[in-house]
Each structure stands twice: as C-alpha cells, then as structure tokens.
Design a protein around this motif. Structure first.
Motif, mmCIF file in Angstrom:
data_model
loop_
_atom_site.group_PDB
_atom_site.id
_atom_site.type_symbol
_atom_site.label_atom_id
_atom_site.label_comp_id
_atom_site.label_asym_id
_atom_site.label_seq_id
_atom_site.Cartn_x
_atom_site.Cartn_y
_atom_site.Cartn_z
ATOM 1 N N LYS A 71 46.698 -34.742 -10.988
ATOM 2 C CA LYS A 71 48.773 -34.282 -11.458
ATOM 3 C C LYS A 71 49.095 -34.120 -12.929
ATOM 4 O O LYS A 71 50.021 -33.757 -12.622
ATOM 5 N N GLU A 120 54.353 -38.589 -9.815
ATOM 6 C CA GLU A 120 53.548 -39.128 -8.701
ATOM 7 C C GLU A 120 54.155 -37.243 -7.752
ATOM 8 O O GLU A 120 54.313 -37.210 -6.054
ATOM 9 N N ASP A 121 55.278 -36.252 -8.508
ATOM 10 C CA ASP A 121 55.236 -35.710 -7.857
ATOM 11 C C ASP A 121 54.159 -34.835 -7.111
ATOM 12 O O ASP A 121 54.323 -33.555 -6.732
ATOM 13 N N PHE A 122 53.115 -34.896 -7.195
ATOM 14 C CA PHE A 122 51.501 -34.291 -8.223
ATOM 15 C C PHE A 122 51.120 -34.979 -6.942
ATOM 16 O O PHE A 122 50.608 -36.063 -6.701
ATOM 17 N N THR A 123 49.654 -34.124 -6.675
ATOM 18 C CA THR A 123 48.830 -35.145 -5.731
ATOM 19 C C THR A 123 46.925 -34.971 -6.875
ATOM 20 O O THR A 123 46.482 -34.332 -7.881
ATOM 21 N N GLN A 161 53.984 -27.007 -14.307
ATOM 22 C CA GLN A 161 54.942 -26.547 -13.462
ATOM 23 C C GLN A 161 56.035 -26.468 -14.852
ATOM 24 O O GLN A 161 56.785 -25.312 -15.116
ATOM 25 N N SER A 202 51.762 -31.218 -14.001
ATOM 26 C CA SER A 202 52.809 -31.367 -13.979
ATOM 27 C C SER A 202 53.565 -30.130 -15.444
ATOM 28 O O SER A 202 54.307 -29.423 -15.713
ATOM 29 N N LEU A 223 58.162 -32.954 -14.829
ATOM 30 C CA LEU A 223 58.378 -33.494 -14.227
ATOM 31 C C LEU A 223 57.519 -34.754 -13.691
ATOM 32 O O LEU A 223 55.709 -34.827 -14.289
ATOM 33 N N PRO A 224 57.385 -36.035 -12.444
ATOM 34 C CA PRO A 224 56.719 -37.272 -13.333
ATOM 35 C C PRO A 224 55.198 -37.317 -12.045
ATOM 36 O O PRO A 224 55.396 -36.621 -11.244
ATOM 37 N N GLN A 277 62.403 -21.016 -6.523
ATOM 38 C CA GLN A 277 61.160 -21.856 -5.246
ATOM 39 C C GLN A 277 61.507 -21.433 -3.545
ATOM 40 O O GLN A 277 60.746 -20.786 -3.460
#
Length: 243
Positions: free
Chosen positions: A31, A22-25, A38, A35, A19-20, A149
C-alpha cells in the motif's frame, strides 16, 4: 541531487498530499508503495527530489520498515535512486528510457488495436465511446488529472479487449517512464484538445472495423508524445539525465 527550485512543476513540498493507504490493496508495504508510486508518476514528487522518510512515515501513519520496503521496490522499478549515506532521490527523466518504453509500448499497442478492430463487440465499443465522452467533458472543464486518468483507461480498455491477460501489465511496465513524463505534456495549452482528437480517430477506426486505419491512428497518436517531449531535453535539462 535536489530538484531545481526554478522548475515550472508545482512546489511539491507545499502541495503534495499522498493518497491514503485505504486507496490501495495488499500488504502494508504494498500500500505504501502504491501511494508513493502514484505521487512519483503524477510528479507530486519532482525529478531529483529527496524523499524524506520521516515526512512520509508521518503523513501515512506508518513505521520506517514498510517505507523502506516500498522504496526498495521503487528503486527496482527505476523510479528512485537510493544513495548510501545521502538518501533516496526521485530519478530524473532519461530520454533513452522514454524512447525505449515508447518503442515497446507501440509494438504491443499496434498489435492490440489491429486485433480489437476485427473482434470488438458492441458492448466493448460502447465502453470506449463512453470513455471518450468523459474525456471531452474533462477537457472542457480543464481537468488535466481527470483527463489523464481517462486517457490511461482508454488504452487499458483496448489492451484488455484482446483477451490476453498479461498484455496490460506488460504494457504498463514498458510505459512506466513515459507515463511519468506525460504529466509534463498534458498541461501544455492545446495538448488535451489534440489528444482528444487523436483518441477520436482511433475509436472511429475501431468502430469502422478497419484494422489498418486503427493501427495508423494509434501510431500517429503515440508518436506525438515523443515528439512533444524531445524539446524538453534541451529546454529543461535539469529534469533529465543522459540523453
């Protein structure tokens, strides 16, 4: 050791897409950790598989430093094993850790569902019932990942409705090894249907404001996962270590 090439799990090297970031903080290493975690929990990285740092750096567009930091954190969580002079491997499943995690999660969740059954608001109940309807639609579509999910979200909602802020994170920590193993289970034919029926029983008991029925339905639901995973220790010993 590398994962068994005869494993029924998908060929991660061909199908994996991290996952990119940008999907994480958080910071860059946080980050990267998100990724990679996950990917491990979803079994995109298979038990026993070597995690190639150059490959990860290239895919995420980062240097080796944040990847190394992320892997150190994953090692602390018990999701990878860093072998000096050999590399970093995804840990195999441990049935002992799965049983321990399930025991801890059950203790937390049974207490939570009993409380929620006596305190739930109409708005909170509506959230649970909406979640259940989405689960049913995903099941009918055969969307295992989406169902997984929403399954997790349902449990998180129940825990959050207690009002105890730390409960969800404590349960997640206890459940981490069980959560990864669950991905071996949901693709089994009929398991999504059974899970949906178990979830329906839990929410029905909560709606009836019956704490004992909610506890019994939750205990039954959580027990099914361990019962379904136990045979894998014999059938797929390549995925496990120890007992």
């Amino acid at each position: 050791m590398p994962a068994d090439e005869d494993s029924p799990l998908p060929d991660a090297k061909k199908s994996r897409a991290l996952l990119p970031l940008e999907d994480f903080t958080g910071s860059l290493s946080q980050k990267v950790h998100g990724s990679l975690k996950q990917a491990i929990l979803s079994l995109s990285y298979r038990p026993g598989e070597l995690m190639q740092k150059p490959e990860i750096c290239a895919e995420l567009g980062v240097s080796r430093s944040p990847v190394s930091e992320a892997m150190a954190r994953l090692a602390a969580e018990g999701l990878v094993e860093i072998v000096p002079q050999a590399g970093t491997y995804v840990t195999r499943f441990s049935m002992a850790e799965i049983r321990e995690g399930a025991f801890l999660r059950e203790a937390l969740e049974l207490a939570a569902v009993e409380l929620v059954a006596t305190t739930i608001s109409n708005d909170q109940l509506l959230q649970l019932k909406r979640n259940l309807r989405v689960q049913e639609a995903l099941m009918q579509d055969g969307d295992t990942a989406g169902f997984h999910q929403m399954d997790a979200e349902m449990h998180e909602l129940i825990l959050s409705f207690t009002g105890y802020r730390r409960l969800t994170s404590l349960a997640e920590t206890a459940w981490i090894h069980v959560n990864r193993a669950r991905h071996l289970n949901l693709p089994v034919p009929g398991r999504m249907q059974s899970t949906l029926a178990e979830h329906t029983a839990i929410i029905s008991a909560i709606e009836a404001r019956d704490p004992q029925a909610a506890r019994a339905a939750t205990k039954h639901h959580l027990a099914q996962l361990i019962l379904s995973l136990e045979p894998l220790l014999i059938e797929r010993p390549d995925l496990f270590t120890g007992g």
